[in-house]
Motif scaffolding. Structure first.
Motif, short mmCIF file in Angstrom:
data_model
loop_
_atom_site.label_atom_id
_atom_site.label_comp_id
_atom_site.label_asym_id
_atom_site.label_seq_id
_atom_site.Cartn_x
_atom_site.Cartn_y
_atom_site.Cartn_z
N SER A 1 0.35 -3.11 -7.99
CA SER A 1 0.55 -4.15 -9.28
C SER A 1 -0.64 -4.94 -9.51
O SER A 1 -1.03 -4.92 -10.61
CB SER A 1 1.91 -4.69 -9.44
OG SER A 1 3.30 -3.75 -9.27
N THR A 2 -1.03 -5.39 -8.59
CA THR A 2 -1.88 -6.43 -8.85
C THR A 2 -3.21 -5.79 -9.05
O THR A 2 -4.04 -6.29 -10.00
CB THR A 2 -2.11 -7.17 -7.49
OG1 THR A 2 -1.06 -8.01 -7.12
CG2 THR A 2 -3.28 -8.19 -7.62
N LEU A 3 -3.90 -4.80 -8.46
CA LEU A 3 -4.92 -4.15 -8.43
C LEU A 3 -4.71 -3.31 -10.20
O LEU A 3 -5.79 -3.19 -10.81
CB LEU A 3 -5.06 -2.99 -7.58
CG LEU A 3 -5.24 -3.68 -6.05
CD1 LEU A 3 -5.44 -2.45 -5.10
CD2 LEU A 3 -6.88 -4.36 -6.10
N SER B 1 -3.29 -4.36 -12.60
CA SER B 1 -3.44 -5.03 -13.57
C SER B 1 -4.82 -5.52 -13.95
O SER B 1 -5.19 -6.24 -14.86
CB SER B 1 -2.43 -6.48 -13.41
OG SER B 1 -3.04 -7.27 -12.49
N HIS B 2 -5.62 -5.51 -12.81
CA HIS B 2 -7.03 -5.70 -12.99
C HIS B 2 -7.94 -4.65 -13.25
O HIS B 2 -9.25 -4.63 -13.02
CB HIS B 2 -7.49 -6.56 -11.67
CG HIS B 2 -7.10 -8.12 -11.75
ND1 HIS B 2 -5.71 -8.39 -11.32
CD2 HIS B 2 -7.50 -9.05 -12.01
CE1 HIS B 2 -5.69 -9.57 -11.31
NE2 HIS B 2 -6.66 -9.96 -11.85
N GLY B 3 -7.32 -3.40 -13.23
CA GLY B 3 -8.01 -2.32 -13.92
C GLY B 3 -8.63 -1.39 -12.63
O GLY B 3 -9.60 -0.68 -12.97
N VAL B 4 -8.10 -1.92 -11.52
CA VAL B 4 -8.74 -0.82 -10.41
C VAL B 4 -7.92 0.48 -10.44
O VAL B 4 -6.80 0.69 -10.56
CB VAL B 4 -8.42 -1.70 -9.10
CG1 VAL B 4 -8.98 -0.83 -7.86
CG2 VAL B 4 -9.02 -2.97 -9.07
N ASN B 5 -8.91 1.67 -10.09
CA ASN B 5 -8.20 3.05 -9.82
C ASN B 5 -7.46 2.89 -8.56
O ASN B 5 -8.01 2.67 -7.49
CB ASN B 5 -9.73 3.90 -9.61
CG ASN B 5 -9.08 5.20 -9.44
OD1 ASN B 5 -8.36 5.54 -8.53
ND2 ASN B 5 -9.67 6.23 -10.26
#
Lengths: 290, 290, 290, 290
Positions: A185-187, A189-193
């Motif tokens: 979820s953290t990734l 929310s920061h636009g990470v694939n």
């Protein structure tokens, strides 16, 4: 070998497990609450569908039932052959094993708590892991029979130790699942694939069975196949937390994760797969983990 | 290839990483705060020990420094060649990458945050994992150089994404460590053989890099080798929690575990290995995890 | 009134509580394991020091013992007068009350779980709070006797409800204590004057019994007077968590706080006051809360 | 007195606060983004509706705006009279106060962070609590003006200390709310009468402002009046957690509770009262807290 073997409880796991016994033993008896299933098993694998009374007269008796309570009731209802070994593959409660073992010992029966891991695929391929608690002499005698069904078979301690290891294993599974959902979820929310990110994590120190298998195969692809119920995971984590309480330990992450699994279980539909815990996080954070 | 490559920062990781570059590139320059180290590297691996001014005139510039702050200061102090790509392998802060990237872009320099995992052994064997954030065009151009040092090299998103994946990976490591310590304490307090128990768990759904490697190799044998400082793990989990806060997410297990790592870091001696977190649990529960 | 009353267990609480009964009842009997204490009580307050056999022949029998187990053993060892009401003021276990009540009812005895709050000062001034579980008819009959010792006396539900309310109250105390220690540590680390800050908080929405009394009177002044043992708070919070588990609830803050109290109890010396939990936080954060 | 006073920001709090100033000061100026509100205030309370330029020429300037960002923007847009004191009653961010104070000091203006508690009723009755950070000399000079609006007015430390106390107060409120919801759920699931139980708790050591006021007046009666938004509580708890992170503290209950408030905020409708956090617990545990 000339030993007689019984298998009680032909559910998704038991049916497959018992299929391997005839490869090494000539007298293999099976019993199930619904007789048809036992008869089908006998036809398919060359076992013998017998009465419960007959089943408990074998030298080694396996059981694989939904809960420890089911085993306790069944044991209380029959006269087991003196000298037999009872190998209980249920995912049970350590306290129940600690109670049952001395009761059965008085009747000349040795009880082993011997839960397995590896799911139905492991039962089918005879690659299960057995984590076994109880007397070492009984373990040694039951080992050949367990070896027909499993690959890694370990004596982990006295009565209850097997159930304890299974409960802790499933507690770790639950914690890793919460952790992976939060990390994803953290990734997200920061636009990470996520796919690429978890490929990296799976080659790094943050890897777990959940990051390498559960999330990619059940959550990211939105399949959530119903193979292991969230309510059962809630039960198993509860057993683990009870072990913590019994020993008056401080285990904050176990305690916190158990709360989350319990909440997810209340929030999900009956029969939902354990991986649907991810959906609770999706609601809590207004995003999707994919 | 005719590209020139620089490597800035020859610490435990950087020294080994830069050693592979001459295999694929003819013009490899190295720079380190202490010149002797760069000269030793040049002698040993056929690189060129150059001035910082010269180093930042290469086509591709790698950096591997203790913190993002160190990178920011260094970048602010030099004139980087326009058209260069800066590949920052520091375990840094996503926000710093999001700040640096546009500043450098104005000067014609593309910035990639490209932290690695695999420890010194992976740096030595060129089997590192690179998790890379930034422009895809820069990633593609820097890929051949990264391939000389790593095995799995992934473009995971825009600027900051690489650092984010590294922070989340280390957060998962921390959670798994807390979980494994709690699980092991629970089993220990119930008389279970930890070695056998973790053999079972490692063949089951509760497996993680911590259960299969960290606990057996660092905790059970009481070695606690100082390879990755607990204070650095506390820093990295802090970066992960800051990402959670930035996105206003609810991540209870991340939050709880970060607290525990922070407490363990305060309670331990300077320079203690991250695995000494287990000792905090031992005090909290009056037992030893072995 | 013509009813006879007994008080069993003249500890720090019981000794003071029983002193008020002669004001409203003429036949007041007391019993204690060490006879001297009962005789001293009789001399001081005009009660009658009697044998245990005699004590359990009274119309209303109060007990105030260390644990539910002590009450169970005592009850099992005597023949209680049929028609009597047993009012158990022990800080006990709800499950024990649910077990004892029907057993005693078969013997014609009504059991009330009636733990108290207000500490020794409340016992001395007859201003205790009684939280009572069990049959309403028994509550009504025992009310006049409870009123000689308490100010607020509430029937909160069926058997076990009284113990449950006490356990939850002490769980809230524990959570508020953790919260206040964390809040104070945060303010301290930012250079805030704690005395002034808590004056503000105590006039605001963050007030609790802990912020207004425990921290100023026990922690800020470093007195940590031993009036309520941390180990007992650990026990009570354990009872609360067991209630959570019994109902399969999700209560993450209860679960997390119970872990912290348990750890603090392991880390502190025997007999330490519950307020010494603050010292665990001081170690975890390398500061003092003053 | 001959000092001139301004009040900037006539929201629900500011409108009522500024109404008391004319009782002690003859030159009271008010400014609001919408001029009509200022003019209405002038008519109603005898203040002067002025331009922003005029407002910042007063000797003491109060501000009460939604966020620290709003204050920063406003301050940056005007020329404040040298020698003035700026008293910022916003529930703001400590870091912002630490930044603003030296910037204003260079212009000869002393800045006090002076958030208040007591809600609109306290603003109306001039019984607010002021928690004030900044220079003691400025505090002393601004004290008479604050005394017209508040009852308890405390200097708690340097710049940022006032905001920090407010954030910690609201964090405690949030923790107490989670705790009370969990405690009430536990009691409810065991059939306990919540009204009677909380009467007992409110006379015991588990009391808090939440147990004595929030639960009975907002949750048990299902009113959930919208007076303080859950999203604002989420913001304030975030400020508290940021303070924890800044100091690298371990504060597990703050961390866990912040997660829960954040989740509840995501799960609730916009504008929901902070007490609707109870509804999240009701879903998690399939029961109602009443």
């Amino acid at each position: 070998m000339t030993q007689s073997i019984s298998f009680i409880g032909l559910g998704a796991m038991g049916y497959r497990m018992a299929s391997h016994l005839p490869k090494a033993f000539s007298d293999v008896r099976v019993w199930n609450r619904t007789t048809e299933k036992a008869q089908k098993h006998a036809q398919e694998f060359g076992t013998h569908a017998v009465s419960l009374e007959n089943a408990v007269q074998a030298d080694i008796i396996f059981s694989c039932l939904p809960t420890s309570q089911d085993v306790e009731k069944l044991v209380a209802s029959v006269h087991i052959k003196s000298g037999a070994i009872w190998v209980d593959c249920t995912s049970g409660v350590p306290e129940s094993a600690r109670n049952l073992a001395p009761i059965l010992l008085e009747k000349g029966v040795q009880y082993l708590d011997a839960p397995v891991s590896g799911q139905t695929i492991g039962a089918e391929n005879a690659t299960l892991t057995f984590m076994v608690g109880g007397q070492k002499t009984a373990f040694d005698r039951a080992l050949p029979a367990m070896q027909t069904m499993g690959k890694l078979i370990k004596h982990v301690g006295d009565s209850g130790a097997g159930f304890a290891v299974k409960a802790v294993n499933n507690m770790l599974l639950a914690i890793h699942l919460c952790a992976a959902c939060e990390g994803a979820s953290t990734l997200k929310s920061h636009g990470v694939n996520l796919q690429e990110a978890f490929d990296c994590i799976n080659a790094s120190s943050g890897q777990s069975g959940v990051t390498s298998s559960v999330l990619p195969n059940r959550v990211f692809n939105r399949s959530f196949p119903s193979t292991f119920a969230l309510s059962l995971l809630a039960k198993d984590t509860g057993i683990a937390l009870d072990l913590v309480r019994e020993s008056k330990l401080s285990a904050p992450i176990i305690a916190a994760s158990q709360s989350l699994v319990q909440a997810a279980s209340h929030l999900s539909e009956d029969g939902s797969d354990f991986s649907t815990l991810a959906k609770m996080y999706e609601s809590m954070n207004k995003l999707t983990i994919e």
